[in-house]
Design a protein around this motif. Sequence first.
Motif, PDB file in Angstrom:
ATOM      1  N   ILE A  91      49.372  34.289  52.886  1.00 43.18           N
ATOM      2  CA  ILE A  91      48.913  35.393  52.592  1.00 43.18           C
ATOM      3  C   ILE A  91      48.925  35.070  50.906  1.00 43.18           C
ATOM      4  O   ILE A  91      49.742  35.137  50.720  1.00 43.18           O
ATOM      5  CB  ILE A  91      49.215  37.143  52.870  1.00 43.18           C
ATOM      6  CG1 ILE A  91      49.434  36.737  54.167  1.00 43.18           C
ATOM      7  CG2 ILE A  91      48.365  38.141  52.435  1.00 43.18           C
ATOM      8  CD1 ILE A  91      47.964  37.155  55.069  1.00 43.18           C
ATOM      9  N   HIS A  92      47.823  35.270  50.272  1.00 43.52           N
ATOM     10  CA  HIS A  92      48.165  34.650  49.059  1.00 43.52           C
ATOM     11  C   HIS A  92      49.270  35.515  48.013  1.00 43.52           C
ATOM     12  O   HIS A  92      48.555  36.893  48.187  1.00 43.52           O
ATOM     13  CB  HIS A  92      46.942  33.681  48.323  1.00 43.52           C
ATOM     14  CG  HIS A  92      46.006  32.563  48.669  1.00 43.52           C
ATOM     15  ND1 HIS A  92      45.785  32.277  50.363  1.00 43.52           N
ATOM     16  CD2 HIS A  92      46.354  31.561  47.999  1.00 43.52           C
ATOM     17  CE1 HIS A  92      45.275  31.606  50.674  1.00 43.52           C
ATOM     18  NE2 HIS A  92      45.547  30.986  49.258  1.00 43.52           N
ATOM     19  N   ASP A  93      49.332  35.618  46.481  1.00 41.74           N
ATOM     20  CA  ASP A  93      50.067  35.849  45.752  1.00 41.74           C
ATOM     21  C   ASP A  93      49.940  35.013  44.342  1.00 41.74           C
ATOM     22  O   ASP A  93      50.315  34.078  43.912  1.00 41.74           O
ATOM     23  CB  ASP A  93      51.653  35.910  46.466  1.00 41.74           C
ATOM     24  CG  ASP A  93      52.234  37.274  45.523  1.00 41.74           C
ATOM     25  OD1 ASP A  93      51.247  37.773  44.791  1.00 41.74           O
ATOM     26  OD2 ASP A  93      53.414  37.314  44.769  1.00 41.74           O
ATOM     27  N   ASP A  94      48.795  34.996  43.632  1.00 36.90           N
ATOM     28  CA  ASP A  94      48.903  34.754  42.571  1.00 36.90           C
ATOM     29  C   ASP A  94      47.385  36.269  42.211  1.00 36.90           C
ATOM     30  O   ASP A  94      47.090  36.486  42.222  1.00 36.90           O
ATOM     31  CB  ASP A  94      48.143  33.414  43.037  1.00 36.90           C
ATOM     32  CG  ASP A  94      46.974  32.920  43.525  1.00 36.90           C
ATOM     33  OD1 ASP A  94      45.786  34.396  42.919  1.00 36.90           O
ATOM     34  OD2 ASP A  94      46.411  32.554  44.376  1.00 36.90           O
ATOM     35  N   THR A  95      47.341  35.439  40.282  1.00 36.18           N
ATOM     36  CA  THR A  95      46.608  36.061  39.378  1.00 36.18           C
ATOM     37  C   THR A  95      45.565  36.262  39.843  1.00 36.18           C
ATOM     38  O   THR A  95      44.893  37.043  39.158  1.00 36.18           O
ATOM     39  CB  THR A  95      47.183  36.072  38.357  1.00 36.18           C
ATOM     40  OG1 THR A  95      46.603  34.315  37.808  1.00 36.18           O
ATOM     41  CG2 THR A  95      48.607  36.111  37.533  1.00 36.18           C
ATOM     42  N   GLN A  96      45.083  35.230  40.091  1.00 38.42           N
ATOM     43  CA  GLN A  96      43.711  35.106  41.204  1.00 38.42           C
ATOM     44  C   GLN A  96      43.294  35.757  41.610  1.00 38.42           C
ATOM     45  O   GLN A  96      41.932  37.099  42.327  1.00 38.42           O
ATOM     46  CB  GLN A  96      42.871  34.037  41.339  1.00 38.42           C
ATOM     47  CG  GLN A  96      43.043  32.894  40.708  1.00 38.42           C
ATOM     48  CD  GLN A  96      42.455  31.212  41.535  1.00 38.42           C
ATOM     49  OE1 GLN A  96      42.375  31.365  42.597  1.00 38.42           O
ATOM     50  NE2 GLN A  96      42.156  30.796  40.280  1.00 38.42           N
ATOM     51  N   HIS A 138      47.243  43.472  51.129  1.00 38.98           N
ATOM     52  CA  HIS A 138      45.951  42.686  51.879  1.00 38.98           C
ATOM     53  C   HIS A 138      46.604  42.019  49.737  1.00 38.98           C
ATOM     54  O   HIS A 138      47.237  42.374  49.412  1.00 38.98           O
ATOM     55  CB  HIS A 138      45.435  45.102  50.728  1.00 38.98           C
ATOM     56  CG  HIS A 138      45.296  45.950  52.100  1.00 38.98           C
ATOM     57  ND1 HIS A 138      44.498  45.732  52.836  1.00 38.98           N
ATOM     58  CD2 HIS A 138      46.598  46.246  51.956  1.00 38.98           C
ATOM     59  CE1 HIS A 138      44.240  46.490  53.094  1.00 38.98           C
ATOM     60  NE2 HIS A 138      45.619  47.111  53.242  1.00 38.98           N
ATOM     61  N   SER A 139      45.677  41.288  49.909  1.00 35.79           N
ATOM     62  CA  SER A 139      45.174  40.417  49.303  1.00 35.79           C
ATOM     63  C   SER A 139      43.952  40.198  49.133  1.00 35.79           C
ATOM     64  O   SER A 139      43.085  39.424  50.347  1.00 35.79           O
ATOM     65  CB  SER A 139      45.918  39.270  49.267  1.00 35.79           C
ATOM     66  OG  SER A 139      45.461  38.168  48.348  1.00 35.79           O
ATOM     67  N   TRP A 140      43.063  40.371  48.020  1.00 36.84           N
ATOM     68  CA  TRP A 140      41.905  39.905  47.887  1.00 36.84           C
ATOM     69  C   TRP A 140      41.110  39.379  46.293  1.00 36.84           C
ATOM     70  O   TRP A 140      41.638  39.625  45.683  1.00 36.84           O
ATOM     71  CB  TRP A 140      40.616  41.132  49.293  1.00 36.84           C
ATOM     72  CG  TRP A 140      40.369  42.521  47.498  1.00 36.84           C
ATOM     73  CD1 TRP A 140      39.868  42.623  46.701  1.00 36.84           C
ATOM     74  CD2 TRP A 140      42.683  43.233  47.145  1.00 36.84           C
ATOM     75  NE1 TRP A 140      40.254  44.154  46.545  1.00 36.84           N
ATOM     76  CE2 TRP A 140      41.487  44.005  46.770  1.00 36.84           C
ATOM     77  CE3 TRP A 140      42.781  43.865  47.774  1.00 36.84           C
ATOM     78  CZ2 TRP A 140      41.952  45.752  45.692  1.00 36.84           C
ATOM     79  CZ3 TRP A 140      44.423  44.683  47.487  1.00 36.84           C
ATOM     80  CH2 TRP A 140      43.113  45.735  46.554  1.00 36.84           C
ATOM     81  N   THR A 141      40.289  39.352  46.727  1.00 32.10           N
ATOM     82  CA  THR A 141      39.269  38.749  45.418  1.00 32.10           C
ATOM     83  C   THR A 141      38.104  39.129  45.569  1.00 32.10           C
ATOM     84  O   THR A 141      37.863  39.512  47.074  1.00 32.10           O
ATOM     85  CB  THR A 141      39.408  37.142  45.727  1.00 32.10           C
ATOM     86  OG1 THR A 141      38.109  36.553  46.505  1.00 32.10           O
ATOM     87  CG2 THR A 141      40.063  36.332  45.512  1.00 32.10           C
ATOM     88  N   GLU A 142      36.830  38.723  45.151  1.00 35.77           N
ATOM     89  CA  GLU A 142      35.632  39.497  45.245  1.00 35.77           C
ATOM     90  C   GLU A 142      34.870  39.070  46.158  1.00 35.77           C
ATOM     91  O   GLU A 142      33.349  39.389  46.994  1.00 35.77           O
ATOM     92  CB  GLU A 142      34.500  38.984  44.196  1.00 35.77           C
ATOM     93  CG  GLU A 142      33.408  39.523  44.134  1.00 35.77           C
ATOM     94  CD  GLU A 142      32.470  39.360  42.463  1.00 35.77           C
ATOM     95  OE1 GLU A 142      32.296  38.375  42.251  1.00 35.77           O
ATOM     96  OE2 GLU A 142      32.123  40.408  42.405  1.00 35.77           O
TER      97      GLU A 142
END
Length: 344
Positions: A91-96, A138-142
Motif C-alpha cells: 500500500i503506497h504512502d506518498d504525496t501522489q 486506504h490509499s488512492w489516486t484518480e
Amino acid sequence: MSAKTMQTAVATLALCFIPLSIAAGEVPFAEQELDDPDTFVTITVENDLFAGRDGGYTNGIGVSWGRGPFQTMEETDSPEWLQSMAHAFGIHDDTQHFNAATYSIFQGIQTPSDITNSNFEPNDLPYAGILGWRGTIHSWTESRAEQFSLILGMVGPASLAEQSQKAVHKITGSDEPMGWDYQLHNEPVFALQARRSWRHEISNGDGHGVDFIGMLEASGGNFSSYIAGTYMVRWGLNLQRSHASISVLPGREINPLAGTNTEEYYVFFGVQPRYVFNDIFVDGNTFRDSPSVTIKNERLIYSTGFVWNWKNWGLLFSLAETTSTFEERKGNAKFGSVSISYRL
C-alpha cells in the motif's frame, strides 16, 4: 482448516499483492486541491429479507467511522503497526496519493434455511455468528485505489448472535430460531485482506460519466481465505471522487469521501468470481469438532445498487446474489444492504 490450507492461502495472498507494489502508472491529484479532512460515521444493515428470503447469511449490522482525505498515511493517526502491515502488502504512502483510515465494529449472523427446526441438520449451513473489529488503510489516486484491512473477532456464543437474532425476531414477529444449541464453538478469528483497483473512464460530460473498475483482492486467515477478481461498471456524477472504497459488496465498506459538500451519485453493476480456500462459517471450527458442511471453493457474486452523497449525508442501497457456498445444497443466496453515512 488444515495447516496446508492456511499456508496455501497466505502464500496466495502474498503472491497476489507483493508484486503489485512495484506497479507503475500512477495518476496523482496534481491539479486538485486537497479538501479539509472530515470525520464520517456510517451505519450499515444487511439482511436477506431485503431480497425476499430468510436463511443462510441472514443478517449483519455494523458501525463504521473514518477520517480523510490526508496527504500522507501518518496524518491519518492510524496505529503505526497497522500502517506497517499495509506497507508490507504494497500500500503506497506518498504525496501522489490521498490517504484515509477507517474502522468498523460489526456483527454477522448465519442460519440454516429452516430456522424452526430444533434438530441438528447435517446437510445445511450451521448456526454461526461473528462479533468483529475491522481496521482499514486506504490509499488512492484518480485512477487507482489500494486497501489493506485487518479483521479481528470472535465466532461462537461470545458473538451474541443468538441473542441478537432472537430479539429482532421477537420485535418483528418473525419465527423464533430454534437451533442455536448447534452453533459453532467460541473461537478467535482473524483475516488479512488486501485489494487493488484500477479505474478506466469510458465517457465524461458535464460531470456525468461512465467508468469501468477492475479489481484484485485476496484474504488470508482462519476467518476466511480467498482470491477474487471484480469487474464493475458505474454511471453517475463525479465518479472520479468516489471510487476509493468500491467493492462488489459495498455495504461492508465505508467511503472515505462520503458526505462531501458537492452532490455525487452513481448506479453500479458488479460481478466477482472468487476461489475460497477456507470459510469458518462453512468449514466449522478450526481446532474443534463442530457442525459443518462441504465447502464449495468456486463462487460467483453479482451485485447492483446506487450511492448518493449530498452535503453531510451519504446513502447506499445494494442487492447481492452469490452462488451456493457449500456442496450439499444448490441454489443462490440473496441479501440486501442499506448504509447511511454522516459527515461530522
